[in-house]
Design a protein around this motif. Structure first.
Motif, PDB file in Angstrom:
ATOM      1  N   ILE A 147       0.841  -1.195   0.000  1.00 11.73           N
ATOM      2  CA  ILE A 147       0.000   0.000   0.000  1.00 11.73           C
ATOM      3  C   ILE A 147       0.876   1.245   0.000  1.00 11.73           C
ATOM      4  O   ILE A 147       1.794   1.361   0.801  1.00 11.73           O
ATOM      5  CB  ILE A 147      -0.934  -0.006   1.221  1.00 11.73           C
ATOM      6  CG1 ILE A 147      -1.864  -1.227   1.149  1.00 11.73           C
ATOM      7  CG2 ILE A 147      -1.727   1.282   1.310  1.00 11.73           C
ATOM      8  CD1 ILE A 147      -2.629  -1.497   2.426  1.00 11.73           C
ATOM      9  N   GLU A 148       0.588   2.151  -0.925  1.00 11.44           N
ATOM     10  CA  GLU A 148       1.298   3.422  -1.014  1.00 11.44           C
ATOM     11  C   GLU A 148       0.301   4.551  -0.809  1.00 11.44           C
ATOM     12  O   GLU A 148      -0.767   4.559  -1.418  1.00 11.44           O
ATOM     13  CB  GLU A 148       1.952   3.585  -2.384  1.00 11.44           C
ATOM     14  CG  GLU A 148       3.009   2.554  -2.707  1.00 11.44           C
ATOM     15  CD  GLU A 148       3.561   2.731  -4.111  1.00 11.44           C
ATOM     16  OE1 GLU A 148       3.471   3.849  -4.669  1.00 11.44           O
ATOM     17  OE2 GLU A 148       4.063   1.746  -4.660  1.00 11.44           O
ATOM     18  N   TYR A 149       0.647   5.499   0.033  1.00 15.54           N
ATOM     19  CA  TYR A 149      -0.177   6.679   0.258  1.00 15.54           C
ATOM     20  C   TYR A 149       0.369   7.790  -0.622  1.00 15.54           C
ATOM     21  O   TYR A 149       1.537   8.155  -0.511  1.00 15.54           O
ATOM     22  CB  TYR A 149      -0.157   7.069   1.732  1.00 15.54           C
ATOM     23  CG  TYR A 149      -0.793   5.996   2.582  1.00 15.54           C
ATOM     24  CD1 TYR A 149      -2.161   5.976   2.784  1.00 15.54           C
ATOM     25  CD2 TYR A 149      -0.029   4.970   3.131  1.00 15.54           C
ATOM     26  CE1 TYR A 149      -2.766   4.975   3.545  1.00 15.54           C
ATOM     27  CE2 TYR A 149      -0.619   3.967   3.880  1.00 15.54           C
ATOM     28  CZ  TYR A 149      -1.978   3.976   4.078  1.00 15.54           C
ATOM     29  OH  TYR A 149      -2.563   2.975   4.809  1.00 15.54           O
ATOM     30  N   GLN A 150      -0.471   8.275  -1.527  1.00 17.93           N
ATOM     31  CA  GLN A 150      -0.049   9.291  -2.486  1.00 17.93           C
ATOM     32  C   GLN A 150      -0.984  10.486  -2.375  1.00 17.93           C
ATOM     33  O   GLN A 150      -2.096  10.448  -2.907  1.00 17.93           O
ATOM     34  CB  GLN A 150      -0.057   8.728  -3.901  1.00 17.93           C
ATOM     35  CG  GLN A 150       0.881   7.555  -4.080  1.00 17.93           C
ATOM     36  CD  GLN A 150       0.840   6.985  -5.483  1.00 17.93           C
ATOM     37  OE1 GLN A 150      -0.061   7.266  -6.254  1.00 17.93           O
ATOM     38  NE2 GLN A 150       1.827   6.166  -5.806  1.00 17.93           N
ATOM     39  N   GLY A 151      -0.526  11.501  -1.699  1.00 18.87           N
ATOM     40  CA  GLY A 151      -1.360  12.685  -1.522  1.00 18.87           C
ATOM     41  C   GLY A 151      -2.628  12.338  -0.750  1.00 18.87           C
ATOM     42  O   GLY A 151      -2.561  11.856   0.369  1.00 18.87           O
ATOM     43  N   PHE A 152      -3.757  12.548  -1.390  1.00 19.47           N
ATOM     44  CA  PHE A 152      -5.043  12.286  -0.743  1.00 19.47           C
ATOM     45  C   PHE A 152      -5.606  10.916  -1.138  1.00 19.47           C
ATOM     46  O   PHE A 152      -6.769  10.622  -0.946  1.00 19.47           O
ATOM     47  CB  PHE A 152      -6.038  13.393  -1.121  1.00 19.47           C
ATOM     48  CG  PHE A 152      -7.260  13.433  -0.246  1.00 19.47           C
ATOM     49  CD1 PHE A 152      -7.164  13.814   1.084  1.00 19.47           C
ATOM     50  CD2 PHE A 152      -8.497  13.070  -0.745  1.00 19.47           C
ATOM     51  CE1 PHE A 152      -8.277  13.844   1.899  1.00 19.47           C
ATOM     52  CE2 PHE A 152      -9.629  13.099   0.069  1.00 19.47           C
ATOM     53  CZ  PHE A 152      -9.518  13.486   1.386  1.00 19.47           C
ATOM     54  N   GLY A 153      -4.793  10.050  -1.708  1.00 22.45           N
ATOM     55  CA  GLY A 153      -5.280   8.746  -2.153  1.00 22.45           C
ATOM     56  C   GLY A 153      -4.303   7.626  -1.844  1.00 22.45           C
ATOM     57  O   GLY A 153      -3.304   7.816  -1.151  1.00 22.45           O
ATOM     58  N   THR A 154      -4.606   6.451  -2.378  1.00 19.63           N
ATOM     59  CA  THR A 154      -3.768   5.274  -2.160  1.00 19.63           C
ATOM     60  C   THR A 154      -3.661   4.447  -3.439  1.00 19.63           C
ATOM     61  O   THR A 154      -4.529   4.512  -4.313  1.00 19.63           O
ATOM     62  CB  THR A 154      -4.351   4.353  -1.070  1.00 19.63           C
ATOM     63  OG1 THR A 154      -5.659   3.940  -1.464  1.00 19.63           O
ATOM     64  CG2 THR A 154      -4.404   5.042   0.273  1.00 19.63           C
ATOM     65  N   VAL A 155      -2.593   3.685  -3.526  1.00 25.73           N
ATOM     66  CA  VAL A 155      -2.410   2.688  -4.575  1.00 25.73           C
ATOM     67  C   VAL A 155      -1.976   1.411  -3.878  1.00 25.73           C
ATOM     68  O   VAL A 155      -1.104   1.440  -3.004  1.00 25.73           O
ATOM     69  CB  VAL A 155      -1.347   3.114  -5.612  1.00 25.73           C
ATOM     70  CG1 VAL A 155      -1.119   2.011  -6.637  1.00 25.73           C
ATOM     71  CG2 VAL A 155      -1.736   4.411  -6.293  1.00 25.73           C
ATOM     72  N   SER A 156      -2.585   0.289  -4.227  1.00 30.36           N
ATOM     73  CA  SER A 156      -2.187  -0.987  -3.629  1.00 30.36           C
ATOM     74  C   SER A 156      -2.245  -2.080  -4.688  1.00 30.36           C
ATOM     75  O   SER A 156      -2.959  -1.971  -5.688  1.00 30.36           O
ATOM     76  CB  SER A 156      -3.088  -1.340  -2.441  1.00 30.36           C
ATOM     77  OG  SER A 156      -4.440  -1.339  -2.832  1.00 30.36           O
TER      78      SER A 156
ATOM     79  N   GLY B 154      -7.053   6.246   3.572  1.00 30.11           N
ATOM     80  CA  GLY B 154      -7.474   5.379   4.672  1.00 30.11           C
ATOM     81  C   GLY B 154      -7.552   3.914   4.314  1.00 30.11           C
ATOM     82  O   GLY B 154      -8.009   3.545   3.229  1.00 30.11           O
ATOM     83  N   GLU B 155      -7.096   3.092   5.257  1.00 32.76           N
ATOM     84  CA  GLU B 155      -7.124   1.644   5.042  1.00 32.76           C
ATOM     85  C   GLU B 155      -8.543   1.107   4.938  1.00 32.76           C
ATOM     86  O   GLU B 155      -8.782   0.135   4.233  1.00 32.76           O
ATOM     87  CB  GLU B 155      -6.355   0.935   6.156  1.00 32.76           C
ATOM     88  CG  GLU B 155      -4.859   1.158   6.062  1.00 32.76           C
ATOM     89  CD  GLU B 155      -4.069   0.357   7.074  1.00 32.76           C
ATOM     90  OE1 GLU B 155      -4.669  -0.319   7.928  1.00 32.76           O
ATOM     91  OE2 GLU B 155      -2.832   0.421   6.990  1.00 32.76           O
ATOM     92  N   TYR B 156      -9.500   1.726   5.631  1.00 30.22           N
ATOM     93  CA  TYR B 156     -10.876   1.264   5.536  1.00 30.22           C
ATOM     94  C   TYR B 156     -11.403   1.433   4.114  1.00 30.22           C
ATOM     95  O   TYR B 156     -12.194   0.609   3.640  1.00 30.22           O
ATOM     96  CB  TYR B 156     -11.782   1.975   6.548  1.00 30.22           C
ATOM     97  CG  TYR B 156     -11.830   3.476   6.397  1.00 30.22           C
ATOM     98  CD1 TYR B 156     -12.819   4.079   5.637  1.00 30.22           C
ATOM     99  CD2 TYR B 156     -10.880   4.279   7.004  1.00 30.22           C
ATOM    100  CE1 TYR B 156     -12.854   5.453   5.479  1.00 30.22           C
ATOM    101  CE2 TYR B 156     -10.907   5.643   6.867  1.00 30.22           C
ATOM    102  CZ  TYR B 156     -11.897   6.232   6.092  1.00 30.22           C
ATOM    103  OH  TYR B 156     -11.921   7.586   5.946  1.00 30.22           O
ATOM    104  N   ASN B 157     -10.947   2.472   3.399  1.00 33.33           N
ATOM    105  CA  ASN B 157     -11.360   2.639   2.013  1.00 33.33           C
ATOM    106  C   ASN B 157     -10.703   1.601   1.105  1.00 33.33           C
ATOM    107  O   ASN B 157     -11.317   1.129   0.148  1.00 33.33           O
ATOM    108  CB  ASN B 157     -11.045   4.058   1.523  1.00 33.33           C
ATOM    109  CG  ASN B 157     -12.026   5.066   2.062  1.00 33.33           C
ATOM    110  OD1 ASN B 157     -13.229   4.837   2.062  1.00 33.33           O
ATOM    111  ND2 ASN B 157     -11.520   6.176   2.550  1.00 33.33           N
TER     112      ASN B 157
END
Length: 79
Positions: free
Chosen positions: A39-48, A66-69
């Protein structure tokens, strides 16, 4: 068919006792059928990276943090 996260220990135990078909997903539990990794946190979002039973399916990019998202997105992938 039921879909349930098994990152929660209680739900993981329920999955083992289920008497109907189910699909499992999670971020932390290696026993899940669908797993989000790297999981990568990029600004206001994520990529996994998304895996099904160990096989790489692709990347999930979300515009919400967020991980819940990520868990919710993983449940959608499992549909």
């Amino acid at each position: 068919m039921w879909k349930m996260t098994i990152d929660n220990g209680i739900l993981a135990d329920m999955a083992k006792k289920a008497q109907r078909p189910y699909i499992t997903y999670g971020l932390e539990n290696a026993d899940a059928q669908y797993i989000a990794k790297n999981i990568e946190y990029q600004g206001f979002g994520t990529v996994s990276e998304i895996y099904f039973q160990g096989e790489f399916l692709g990347k999930l990019q979300l515009s919400v943090p967020g991980e819940y998202n990520i868990s919710n997105g993983l449940a959608a992938v499992a549909l």
